[in-house]
Design an enzyme around this catalytic site. Structure first.
Site, PDB file in Angstrom:
ATOM      1  N   LYS A   1     -32.947  21.354 -18.834  1.00 49.87           N
ATOM      2  CA  LYS A   1     -33.544  20.066 -18.436  1.00 49.87           C
ATOM      3  C   LYS A   1     -34.863  19.912 -19.175  1.00 49.87           C
ATOM      4  CE  LYS A   1     -31.596  20.091 -13.757  1.00 49.87           C
ATOM      5  NZ  LYS A   1     -30.870  18.871 -13.490  1.00 49.87           N
TER       6      LYS A   1
ATOM      7  N   HIS B   1     -30.789  29.151 -10.770  1.00 48.57           N
ATOM      8  CA  HIS B   1     -31.677  28.082 -11.238  1.00 48.57           C
ATOM      9  C   HIS B   1     -33.122  28.229 -10.746  1.00 48.57           C
ATOM     10  CE1 HIS B   1     -27.960  26.400 -12.435  1.00 48.57           C
ATOM     11  NE2 HIS B   1     -27.638  25.830 -11.287  1.00 48.57           N
TER      12      HIS B   1
ATOM     13  N   LYS C   1     -27.898  21.121   0.510  1.00 49.98           N
ATOM     14  CA  LYS C   1     -27.006  19.974   0.275  1.00 49.98           C
ATOM     15  C   LYS C   1     -27.049  19.064   1.497  1.00 49.98           C
ATOM     16  CE  LYS C   1     -24.029  22.135  -3.091  1.00 49.98           C
ATOM     17  NZ  LYS C   1     -24.449  21.456  -4.316  1.00 49.98           N
TER      18      LYS C   1
ATOM     19  N   HIS D   1     -28.055  25.738 -16.673  1.00 50.37           N
ATOM     20  CA  HIS D   1     -28.300  24.367 -17.148  1.00 50.37           C
ATOM     21  C   HIS D   1     -29.660  23.835 -16.693  1.00 50.37           C
ATOM     22  CE1 HIS D   1     -26.886  22.895 -13.204  1.00 50.37           C
ATOM     23  NE2 HIS D   1     -27.549  21.798 -13.502  1.00 50.37           N
TER      24      HIS D   1
ATOM     25  N   GLU E   1     -30.465  18.178  -2.508  1.00 53.23           N
ATOM     26  CA  GLU E   1     -29.352  17.337  -2.972  1.00 53.23           C
ATOM     27  C   GLU E   1     -28.834  16.509  -1.808  1.00 53.23           C
ATOM     28  OE1 GLU E   1     -26.823  19.292  -6.242  1.00 53.23           O
ATOM     29  OE2 GLU E   1     -27.089  20.840  -4.736  1.00 53.23           O
TER      30      GLU E   1
ATOM     31  N   ASP F   1     -25.688  30.197  -5.146  1.00 52.03           N
ATOM     32  CA  ASP F   1     -25.392  29.040  -6.000  1.00 52.03           C
ATOM     33  C   ASP F   1     -26.639  28.518  -6.720  1.00 52.03           C
ATOM     34  OD1 ASP F   1     -23.720  26.965  -7.028  1.00 52.03           O
ATOM     35  OD2 ASP F   1     -24.562  25.581  -5.543  1.00 52.03           O
TER      36      ASP F   1
END
Ligand code: BG6
Length: 498
Positions: A193, A251, A351, A189, A227, A246
């Site tokens: 963007k 990405h 994170k 995904h 994040e 992840d």
């Protein structure tokens, strides 16, 4: 359907298609897929004859649709739908109830598709855990639902594509036994963007960047996704995955290929993907002995994020109290080719950091010599920053003269927001769904790219496999001193987003 507040979407409308969602009762469908389809329909990107068939089990049609309606209100408040609008929208929904491993489910699906006369195209979206992908592909294959005799048949799967090189190869092999590679759309995904796609336009539609875009002018490149959220409800997945798998394997490495690739000969799926895979092939293999110097793994402790007290990773529901899974990962890579020799690419993500910011920082070499007597404030190396999220846009950090009678310098930032009028930037899912429906695979990962990116991180996974401890950082801080060593000899060091 009545118009709500929607962004103006620009693009060709799709052909009439049956959109089949496996896992239609799940979170991804509710949060992302249905809001994206509603938005596409409202702005004319989705043909009004498209139908949506949800495959799920254990719910009545009413309960299922009610959950989707709530999802629109909760996750896409800019697309409000009153009861009547929703009612009208749901006339295009069908539901097939059944287990994914049961032949009956695919028979029922086949009947449902046949009952929708006039549409031979179908997109099968797997919004289900990856261990079910092959089962679904086999079910479709057995019923002949993947045969492209009349219209197209495309299958969409989401990351993770395997958990390491071996499992990724196995998944590719199993799917390619049942489907043609051209029918498989592997969604990343991040590539949907707008700001990531805009990177290609900035690079290849402007002539001022290309002469600077190489080792002669660039000192190093940072590609990051910070994040502020924790792992939310995903302990089960995250405990096995960690931040490296992840975010970096997928990405950030995909973004790196767009930053580093050579200009493709044309803007077509294979021309672009051929250039991307060349970048991955040129990434220097990491030796096991260099893993400690070329990587950082860390895990969040308790702390305060956005003024709220947050718990440590090991205290999250479902996480083992002695877990050493990393919630922060960084990797220093080298691309051994003519353009990038000697330019470190540092990819990092984490994170529970102070804020959510994703960006690409191109750090240029220092001015060769300081002409100005500015001991207090020497000129800095220029940086060109592509902000992927939030405030999508491009920033150029320069040195300028301080007003006054001296030649003291100060930092200045030239900002060019991506969307000048503050208009909404399209969500990745509507871009990617539209691409699948129109058959444009440019932004989807090919099997060879997926395998190559796993092979790049495989030595790190092996080296980290048996670790018994992990560095801890306080949630809501950038307090990871190990990052300084990773940026050794990089002008300006770690760029912590502000
Ligand atoms: C997902 C990861 O792929 O991307 C998540 O699994 C992460 O852990 C998310 O939070 C980030 O995506 P975005 O679009 O919010 O930056």
């Amino acid at each position: 359907m009545q118009e709500g507040k929607v962004t103006q979407c620009i693009g060709e409308p799709t052909e009439p298609t049956n959109i089949v969602i496996f896992g239609a009762g799940g979170d991804l469908t509710k949060r992302k897929l249905i809001p994206a389809l509603v938005k596409m329909l409202r702005c004319g990107l989705l043909h009004t004859d498209c139908k949506i068939i949800g495959v799920l089990k254990g719910r009545t049609r009413e309960v299922w649709l009610e959950a989707l309606h709530q999802g629109i209100n909760q996750y896409a408040p800019e697309l409000p739908m009153d009861a009547q609008q929703w009612q009208e929208f749901t006339t295009r929904f069908k539901m097939v109830s059944g287990d994914l491993e049961s032949d009956q489910t695919y028979l029922d699906l086949s009947e449902a598709l046949e009952s929708l006369e006039g549409r031979t195209n179908a997109m099968f979206y797997c919004a289900i855990p990856p261990n079910w992908y092959t089962t679904v592909a086999a079910g479709l294959h057995k019923q002949g639902l993947a045969l492209e005799t009349e219209g197209f048949r495309r299958v969409v799967i989401e990351k993770p594509f395997g958990m390491d090189l071996e499992t990724a190869r196995q998944l590719n092999h199993d799917l390619q036994e049942l489907l043609n590679e051209s029918q498989i759309y592997r969604i990343d995904h991040y590539l949907g963007k707008e700001s990531v796609q805009n990177l290609l336009v900035y690079r290849f539609a402007n002539s001022i960047l290309e002469p600077l875009w190489n080792r002669n002018f660039i000192d190093h490149i940072q590609i990051s996704a910070a994040e502020s959220i924790g792992i939310e409800y995903r302990a089960n997945y995250y405990e096995k995955s960690g931040a490296l798998r992840d975010m970096i394997q997928s990405h950030l490495m995909q973004v790196m290929t767009l930053v580093a690739m050579e200009p493709p000969v044309e803007f077509t799926a294979d021309a672009v993907r051929d250039e991307k895979i060349k970048v991955l092939r040129a990434v220097r293999q990491i030796e096991t002995s260099s893993v400690p110097h070329q990587t950082v793994a860390a895990q969040y402790g308790s702390g305060t994020v956005n003024d709220e007290k947050t718990k440590a990773y090991v205290a999250e529901d479902g996480v083992s109290p002695d877990s050493v899974s990393e919630t922060f990962a960084a990797v220093r890579l080298h691309i051994d080719n003519w353009r990038w020799q000697g330019v470190p690419f540092i990819l990092w993500t984490g994170k529970r950091l102070p804020k959510r910011v994703s960006e690409i920082v191109i750090r240029f070499r220092k001015p060769p010599f300081n002409l100005f007597d500015t001991h207090a404030n020497p000129p800095i190396a220029n940086s060109l920053v592509f902000r992927l999220h939030p405030d999508e846009g491009i920033f150029l950090r320069m040195n300028a003269k301080m007003p006054g009678l001296t030649t003291d310098t100060k930092r200045m930032v030239m900002r060019a927001p991506y969307s000048e009028d503050g208009a909404d930037v399209s969500d990745a899912y509507e871009v990617l769904l539209h691409d699948v429906l129109t058959g444009d695979a440019t932004l989807f990962s090919r099997a060879d790219e997926v395998e190559k990116s796993w092979s790049i991180i495989e030595p790190i996974l092996n080296a980290w496999k048996d670790r018994i401890s992990v560095v801890r950082y306080r949630a809501g801080t950038w307090d990871i001193p190990e990052m300084d060593a990773l940026f050794e000899n990089c002008v300006g060091g770690w760029h912590k987003p502000s």
